[in-house]
Write a protein that holds these residues in place. Structure first.
Motif, mmCIF file in Angstrom:
data_model
loop_
_atom_site.group_PDB
_atom_site.id
_atom_site.type_symbol
_atom_site.label_atom_id
_atom_site.label_comp_id
_atom_site.label_asym_id
_atom_site.label_seq_id
_atom_site.Cartn_x
_atom_site.Cartn_y
_atom_site.Cartn_z
ATOM 1 N N GLY A 113 -3.511 22.003 -44.997
ATOM 2 C CA GLY A 113 -3.203 22.339 -46.379
ATOM 3 C C GLY A 113 -2.502 23.665 -46.557
ATOM 4 N N ASN A 114 -2.131 24.312 -45.465
ATOM 5 C CA ASN A 114 -1.359 25.551 -45.550
ATOM 6 C C ASN A 114 0.117 25.221 -45.741
ATOM 7 O OD1 ASN A 114 -3.448 27.688 -44.801
ATOM 8 N ND2 ASN A 114 -3.678 26.213 -43.148
ATOM 9 N N VAL A 115 0.750 25.871 -46.708
ATOM 10 C CA VAL A 115 2.133 25.549 -47.044
ATOM 11 C C VAL A 115 2.923 26.817 -47.362
ATOM 12 C CG1 VAL A 115 3.642 24.380 -48.706
ATOM 13 C CG2 VAL A 115 1.556 23.265 -47.958
ATOM 14 N N ILE A 116 4.158 26.872 -46.856
ATOM 15 C CA ILE A 116 5.148 27.839 -47.327
ATOM 16 C C ILE A 116 6.292 27.012 -47.899
ATOM 17 C CG2 ILE A 116 6.659 29.778 -46.762
ATOM 18 C CD1 ILE A 116 4.931 30.240 -44.258
ATOM 19 N N VAL B 127 0.556 28.618 -50.000
ATOM 20 C CA VAL B 127 -0.814 28.143 -50.205
ATOM 21 C C VAL B 127 -1.577 28.335 -48.908
ATOM 22 C CG1 VAL B 127 -2.279 26.176 -50.783
ATOM 23 C CG2 VAL B 127 -0.030 26.405 -51.865
ATOM 24 N N ALA B 128 -2.668 29.077 -48.954
ATOM 25 C CA ALA B 128 -3.514 29.286 -47.779
ATOM 26 C C ALA B 128 -4.799 28.489 -47.955
ATOM 27 C CB ALA B 128 -3.828 30.764 -47.593
ATOM 28 N N SER B 129 -5.265 27.877 -46.878
ATOM 29 C CA SER B 129 -6.408 26.974 -46.976
ATOM 30 C C SER B 129 -7.225 27.000 -45.702
ATOM 31 C CB SER B 129 -5.894 25.543 -47.224
ATOM 32 O OG SER B 129 -6.914 24.583 -47.089
ATOM 33 N N TYR B 130 -8.525 26.708 -45.827
ATOM 34 C CA TYR B 130 -9.287 26.428 -44.611
ATOM 35 C C TYR B 130 -8.990 24.996 -44.206
ATOM 36 C CZ TYR B 130 -12.727 24.345 -47.852
ATOM 37 O OH TYR B 130 -13.348 23.603 -48.817
ATOM 38 N N PHE B 131 -9.413 24.615 -43.008
ATOM 39 C CA PHE B 131 -9.004 23.328 -42.455
ATOM 40 C C PHE B 131 -9.579 22.162 -43.247
ATOM 41 C CE2 PHE B 131 -9.267 19.642 -39.675
ATOM 42 C CZ PHE B 131 -7.969 19.578 -39.210
ATOM 43 N N LYS B 132 -8.724 21.266 -43.662
ATOM 44 C CA LYS B 132 -9.118 20.026 -44.318
ATOM 45 C C LYS B 132 -8.073 18.997 -43.915
ATOM 46 C CE LYS B 132 -10.467 18.181 -48.863
ATOM 47 N NZ LYS B 132 -11.829 17.835 -48.458
ATOM 48 N N PRO B 133 -8.427 18.032 -43.076
ATOM 49 C CA PRO B 133 -7.419 17.133 -42.496
ATOM 50 C C PRO B 133 -6.748 16.230 -43.518
ATOM 51 C CG PRO B 133 -9.642 16.390 -41.967
ATOM 52 C CD PRO B 133 -9.792 17.730 -42.615
#
Length: 280
Positions: free
Chosen positions: A240-243, A255-261
């Protein structure tokens, strides 16, 4: 996507000759398996565009991590490269190939992945220096992946200190946005050229993805092309991490996120809610 920028910087500096260089040019100590011929023709460009041929179905990353050669995982990853089909130029998304790129960067520059990134990318962008993060047990590896607490400025690495570009680089949303601004400004940041504008252009040149698995997106050099006509592109992590970069509107969203597949809604969220908010 970060390793793509690092490869571009190394090309600009003449440390890597060309994206058309053969992969094995950088691994003269690698012993090719008997009967394997295809591997000799695989180039850096094949890796950057996810069009390298492999002997395996699915991503053998766990096998690489648990192999005896994990001390130099690039060599372990090379065992899967090639195959009887030859160079088909088919899109084949594999995380494992990225560690080969980390090995190439190391062979070409004599610097560890994180050290090269700190000196030539992070420091010029005023991003805090990152350090290697090595786990010693499978449980530590699992906790690194699923843990929801902030991890700090670290880059997951193999036991030889090479960063795993497929995942494991931990950054804040603010720092990710700086990477996006660098790309938005054609490789320049605070009036300093960090990576050439030619590389940014080449890196984001769209190539059709022959698969229905990726929502109609196209691909550049380890960057997803969201919209060819508007040149919207993004770094998209499975967690879920996006630039997200939209040059026409002069917008960068991180968008910074912890791991969620299997997260697939981040770009939709940005386009439906964030972009209109910024424009308003």
């Amino acid at each position: 996507s970060i390793i793509s920028l690092l490869i571009g910087i190394a090309l600009d500096k003449g440390q890597i000759g060309s994206v058309d260089d053969k992969v094995l040019d950088y691994f003269s100590d690698y012993k090719v398996k008997r009967g394997e011929k295809t591997i000799y023709e695989v180039t850096i460009k094949h890796l950057l565009t996810m069009r390298a041929p492999y002997k395996c179905k699915g991503d053998p990353w766990s096998k690489v991590c648990s192999s005896d050669n994990w001390t130099y995982a690039s060599l372990a990853a090379l065992d899967f490269l090639g195959g009887r089909k030859g160079i088909t130029d088919e899109f084949n998304y594999q995380t494992v190939c990225l560690h080969i790129l980390s090995g190439i960067l190391h062979r070409a520059t004599n610097m560890k992945t994180v050290d090269y990134a700190n000196k030539y990318l992070f420091e010029p962008l005023s991003i805090k220096q990152h350090t290697n993060y090595l786990v010693e047990t499978a449980e530590e590896h699992k906790q690194f992946t699923i843990g929801k607490l902030p991890k700090g400025d670290i880059w997951f690495c193999d036991t030889d200190g090479l960063g795993t570009p497929g995942y494991g680089l931990c950054m804040s949303a603010e720092d990710m946005a700086k990477i996006g601004l660098l790309c938005l400004n054609n490789g320049s940041f605070n009036d300093k050229q960090i990576v050439s504008s030619n590389w940014i252009e080449e890196m984001t040149n769209p190539r059709i993805v022959e698969s229905n698995q990726f929502r109609g997106m196209e691909y550049g050099y380890l960057w997803w092309i969201i919209n060819r006509e508007k040149n919207i592109y993004a770094a998209i992590g499975n967690s879920g991490n996006v630039i997200y970069i939209h040059p026409e509107k002069n917008i960068v969203v991180a968008v910074a996120s912890y791991f969620k597949p299997t997260i697939f809604d981040r770009v939709d969220f940005i386009q439906e809610y964030i972009e209109p908010f910024i424009n308003a």
